[in-house]
Design a protein around this motif. Sequence first.
Motif, PDB file in Angstrom:
ATOM      1  N   ILE A 185       0.660  -1.132   0.133  1.00 54.99           N
ATOM      2  CA  ILE A 185       0.323  -0.176  -0.210  1.00 54.99           C
ATOM      3  C   ILE A 185       1.126   0.844  -0.203  1.00 54.99           C
ATOM      4  CG2 ILE A 185      -0.379  -0.012   2.574  1.00 54.99           C
ATOM      5  CD1 ILE A 185      -2.916   0.683   0.025  1.00 54.99           C
ATOM      6  N   ASP A 186       1.808   1.066   0.503  1.00 51.50           N
ATOM      7  CA  ASP A 186       3.161   2.674   0.261  1.00 51.50           C
ATOM      8  C   ASP A 186       3.331   2.580  -0.528  1.00 51.50           C
ATOM      9  OD1 ASP A 186       1.978   2.673   3.380  1.00 51.50           O
ATOM     10  OD2 ASP A 186       3.622   1.836   3.873  1.00 51.50           O
ATOM     11  N   ARG A 187       3.773   1.519  -1.340  1.00 53.78           N
ATOM     12  CA  ARG A 187       3.768   1.592  -3.354  1.00 53.78           C
ATOM     13  C   ARG A 187       3.764   3.049  -3.470  1.00 53.78           C
ATOM     14  NH1 ARG A 187       5.022  -4.791  -4.404  1.00 53.78           N
ATOM     15  NH2 ARG A 187       6.113  -4.846  -1.942  1.00 53.78           N
ATOM     16  N   ILE A 188       2.413   2.926  -3.398  1.00 50.63           N
ATOM     17  CA  ILE A 188       1.293   4.245  -4.549  1.00 50.63           C
ATOM     18  C   ILE A 188       2.308   5.340  -3.205  1.00 50.63           C
ATOM     19  CG2 ILE A 188      -0.867   4.857  -4.207  1.00 50.63           C
ATOM     20  CD1 ILE A 188      -0.815   2.179  -5.099  1.00 50.63           C
ATOM     21  N   LEU A 199      -4.641   5.585  -3.651  1.00 52.83           N
ATOM     22  CA  LEU A 199      -4.948   5.849  -5.296  1.00 52.83           C
ATOM     23  C   LEU A 199      -5.512   7.509  -5.066  1.00 52.83           C
ATOM     24  CD1 LEU A 199      -5.639   3.100  -7.341  1.00 52.83           C
ATOM     25  CD2 LEU A 199      -3.073   3.692  -7.338  1.00 52.83           C
ATOM     26  N   SER A 200      -6.121   7.546  -4.187  1.00 55.16           N
ATOM     27  CA  SER A 200      -7.007   8.621  -4.600  1.00 55.16           C
ATOM     28  C   SER A 200      -6.567   9.720  -3.922  1.00 55.16           C
ATOM     29  CB  SER A 200      -8.180   8.636  -3.391  1.00 55.16           C
ATOM     30  OG  SER A 200      -9.134  10.358  -3.433  1.00 55.16           O
ATOM     31  N   THR A 201      -5.982   9.603  -2.840  1.00 53.23           N
ATOM     32  CA  THR A 201      -4.915  10.257  -1.664  1.00 53.23           C
ATOM     33  C   THR A 201      -3.918  10.652  -2.388  1.00 53.23           C
ATOM     34  OG1 THR A 201      -6.030   9.561  -0.006  1.00 53.23           O
ATOM     35  CG2 THR A 201      -3.892  10.920   0.282  1.00 53.23           C
ATOM     36  N   ASN A 202      -3.268   9.950  -3.227  1.00 54.68           N
ATOM     37  CA  ASN A 202      -1.691  10.050  -4.053  1.00 54.68           C
ATOM     38  C   ASN A 202      -2.739  10.674  -5.164  1.00 54.68           C
ATOM     39  OD1 ASN A 202       0.191   9.246  -1.807  1.00 54.68           O
ATOM     40  ND2 ASN A 202      -1.010   7.902  -2.085  1.00 54.68           N
ATOM     41  N   GLN A 203      -3.871  10.743  -5.664  1.00 55.28           N
ATOM     42  CA  GLN A 203      -3.717  11.517  -7.060  1.00 55.28           C
ATOM     43  C   GLN A 203      -2.753  10.577  -8.082  1.00 55.28           C
ATOM     44  OE1 GLN A 203      -2.841  15.808  -6.833  1.00 55.28           O
ATOM     45  NE2 GLN A 203      -5.306  15.629  -6.461  1.00 55.28           N
ATOM     46  N   VAL A 204      -3.242   9.080  -8.398  1.00 51.04           N
ATOM     47  CA  VAL A 204      -2.376   8.459  -8.680  1.00 51.04           C
ATOM     48  C   VAL A 204      -3.388   7.376 -10.088  1.00 51.04           C
ATOM     49  CG1 VAL A 204      -0.665   6.322  -9.235  1.00 51.04           C
ATOM     50  CG2 VAL A 204      -0.314   8.112  -7.826  1.00 51.04           C
TER      51      VAL A 204
END
Length: 269
Positions: free
Chosen positions: A18-21, A49-54
């Motif tokens: 999960i931290d790879r995102i 994904l949403s938090t990191n805008q990826v």
Amino acid sequence: MPRFSANLGFLFTEHSDIDRIAAAAAAGFKAVEMHWPYQVPAAEMRNALSTNQVTMLGLNTPVGNAAAGDFGLGALPGRESEFLQAFEQAASYGHAIGATAVHCMSGLVTPDAVPAAERTFVANLKLTADKAALADMTVLIEPINHRDKPEYFLHTIEQAAMIIEQVSRRNVKIMFDCYHTQIMQGDLTRRLKQHLDLIGHVQIAAVPSRAEPDEGEINYRDICRSLDQLGYSGWIGAEYKPRGRTEEGLGWLPAWTQDAPHNVRGVMA
């Protein structure tokens, strides 16, 4: 230059799944892809994904019984129900996290079983493509080289194109992995041009090391220029095995990229 996505099956493995995102986002990637992220609850993955805008581009179908040597099920006669279950797991998880593609792995087939395997793969892809279309998803098929994975059924670009012609579904595309194709066939630029309309995603890694794409026998900056000239507007997946820590080997990335708008609904391409 085309946009680059990070394959989190190989990159940023210094971090938890999960931290790879967040690590990929911090390195400048706007899109990622994963092999088998199913151990992470879909809600957690979507939130990251949403938090990191990826954007998550795509994921692989489960391989089957890995302990027994399975490496995909799509072309294995007699195991159609297992393949369908694997696809439905991938498509359901992918849809839940906003992924746009599922890579359907064909599996290992002995030479004598190739004709039956082809018929099985075509039939399976017709069914799964129709299911994927309902979720606005693409089905990807990837030729994999026989040096790394002997007896993998799908192993050349022309074979993949022939399979797609038989399947006759617009949402079935080739995952053109330059590493695998260079080992099996070479002549990358011509094959990219010849099959551009069938290509849903491109991946890169050095040959023969499978390390960062700034070494080895393939001039990837030239490949990127060729893709630009051909009008390829999709993503290029960085699917390589880093020489050391991922972050220490990303010197190639800023030199090869340019600012471009983020295509949220792009195919895994």
